[in-house]
Design a protein around this motif. Sequence first.
Motif, mmCIF file in Angstrom:
data_model
loop_
_atom_site.group_PDB
_atom_site.id
_atom_site.type_symbol
_atom_site.label_atom_id
_atom_site.label_comp_id
_atom_site.label_asym_id
_atom_site.label_seq_id
_atom_site.Cartn_x
_atom_site.Cartn_y
_atom_site.Cartn_z
ATOM 1 N N VAL A 249 0.853 -1.182 0.000
ATOM 2 C CA VAL A 249 0.000 0.000 0.000
ATOM 3 C C VAL A 249 0.893 1.236 0.000
ATOM 4 O O VAL A 249 1.706 1.413 0.912
ATOM 5 C CB VAL A 249 -0.926 0.014 1.235
ATOM 6 C CG1 VAL A 249 -1.787 1.264 1.256
ATOM 7 C CG2 VAL A 249 -1.771 -1.253 1.285
ATOM 8 N N ASP A 250 0.781 2.080 -1.041
ATOM 9 C CA ASP A 250 1.533 3.331 -1.079
ATOM 10 C C ASP A 250 0.977 4.274 -0.026
ATOM 11 O O ASP A 250 -0.238 4.518 0.023
ATOM 12 C CB ASP A 250 1.421 3.980 -2.471
ATOM 13 C CG ASP A 250 2.261 3.265 -3.500
ATOM 14 O OD1 ASP A 250 3.404 2.896 -3.182
ATOM 15 O OD2 ASP A 250 1.766 3.070 -4.628
ATOM 16 N N THR A 251 1.881 4.794 0.802
ATOM 17 C CA THR A 251 1.489 5.651 1.925
ATOM 18 C C THR A 251 2.398 6.873 1.945
ATOM 19 O O THR A 251 3.606 6.737 1.735
ATOM 20 C CB THR A 251 1.645 4.870 3.254
ATOM 21 O OG1 THR A 251 0.933 3.638 3.149
ATOM 22 C CG2 THR A 251 1.096 5.647 4.421
ATOM 23 N N GLN B 42 6.210 5.670 1.267
ATOM 24 C CA GLN B 42 6.649 4.338 1.661
ATOM 25 C C GLN B 42 5.619 3.344 1.150
ATOM 26 O O GLN B 42 4.482 3.701 0.868
ATOM 27 C CB GLN B 42 6.806 4.230 3.172
ATOM 28 C CG GLN B 42 5.487 4.368 3.931
ATOM 29 C CD GLN B 42 5.633 4.123 5.414
ATOM 30 O OE1 GLN B 42 6.105 3.073 5.816
ATOM 31 N NE2 GLN B 42 5.206 5.082 6.215
ATOM 32 N N LYS B 43 6.046 2.111 1.032
ATOM 33 C CA LYS B 43 5.127 1.027 0.684
ATOM 34 C C LYS B 43 4.979 0.176 1.937
ATOM 35 O O LYS B 43 5.967 -0.366 2.434
ATOM 36 C CB LYS B 43 5.666 0.207 -0.480
ATOM 37 C CG LYS B 43 5.719 0.980 -1.778
ATOM 38 C CD LYS B 43 6.105 0.081 -2.929
ATOM 39 C CE LYS B 43 6.246 0.832 -4.219
ATOM 40 N NZ LYS B 43 5.097 1.558 -4.661
ATOM 41 N N ILE B 44 3.762 0.082 2.443
ATOM 42 C CA ILE B 44 3.505 -0.727 3.630
ATOM 43 C C ILE B 44 2.938 -2.069 3.181
ATOM 44 O O ILE B 44 1.945 -2.115 2.450
ATOM 45 C CB ILE B 44 2.534 -0.034 4.601
ATOM 46 C CG1 ILE B 44 3.112 1.296 5.075
ATOM 47 C CG2 ILE B 44 2.236 -0.945 5.797
ATOM 48 C CD1 ILE B 44 2.204 2.076 6.025
ATOM 49 N N ALA C 149 -0.194 -4.176 9.338
ATOM 50 C CA ALA C 149 1.057 -3.765 8.695
ATOM 51 C C ALA C 149 2.172 -4.683 9.179
ATOM 52 O O ALA C 149 2.403 -4.809 10.381
ATOM 53 C CB ALA C 149 1.378 -2.317 9.026
ATOM 54 N N LEU C 150 2.865 -5.333 8.243
ATOM 55 C CA LEU C 150 3.935 -6.270 8.570
ATOM 56 C C LEU C 150 5.310 -5.634 8.433
ATOM 57 O O LEU C 150 6.186 -5.876 9.247
ATOM 58 C CB LEU C 150 3.836 -7.501 7.675
ATOM 59 C CG LEU C 150 2.514 -8.246 7.813
ATOM 60 C CD1 LEU C 150 2.269 -9.148 6.628
ATOM 61 C CD2 LEU C 150 2.507 -9.025 9.114
#
Length: 172
Positions: free
Chosen positions: A71-73, A81-83, A92-93
């Motif tokens: 997920v682009d955040t 960041q990519k979560i 969220a890992l």
Amino acid sequence: MPTVMADAVDVYPLQGGCDCRAVRYRLESPPLFVHCCHCRWCQRESGASFALNAMIEADRVTLLAGEPELVDTPSASGKGQKIARCPQCRIALWSNYAGAGPSVRFVRVGTLDEPDHLPPDIHIFTASRQPWVVLPPDTPAVPAYYDRKLYWPADSLARREAMLAKAAPPSA
């Protein structure tokens, strides 16, 4: 009170995953470094007073089950960041930040089956920490980010250099 292993090498590999167990992973080695980040972005994204992230090379994280959704955040840097989240329970890992790219994962320590093995090596962005959070006197703490050469162990610095060399495009 949980105890931290004196010799963290003895505990690897460490497994973790999301709440619904659809996504499972394994850390194959100790991380490069563990940040406890007190920035307002981490507070907002975690819904807590800080985020505890273990930085580790992506090739040292083995996916055991499932496939996280990236997920682009937004981030404070503006680079985002990519979560990696479980597509079912949305936990969220880990994150991949633009600066480090896909070769470094910032694994959420709380998603490990035994998170007690990875206490923070440093507290960062303490200038924006919640005033009621008491920092331990024996762990380094800095008001913003830090110079890794001052805080990282030599082995982690060497691993980082090897990772960067592997990721660099061949010279012409």
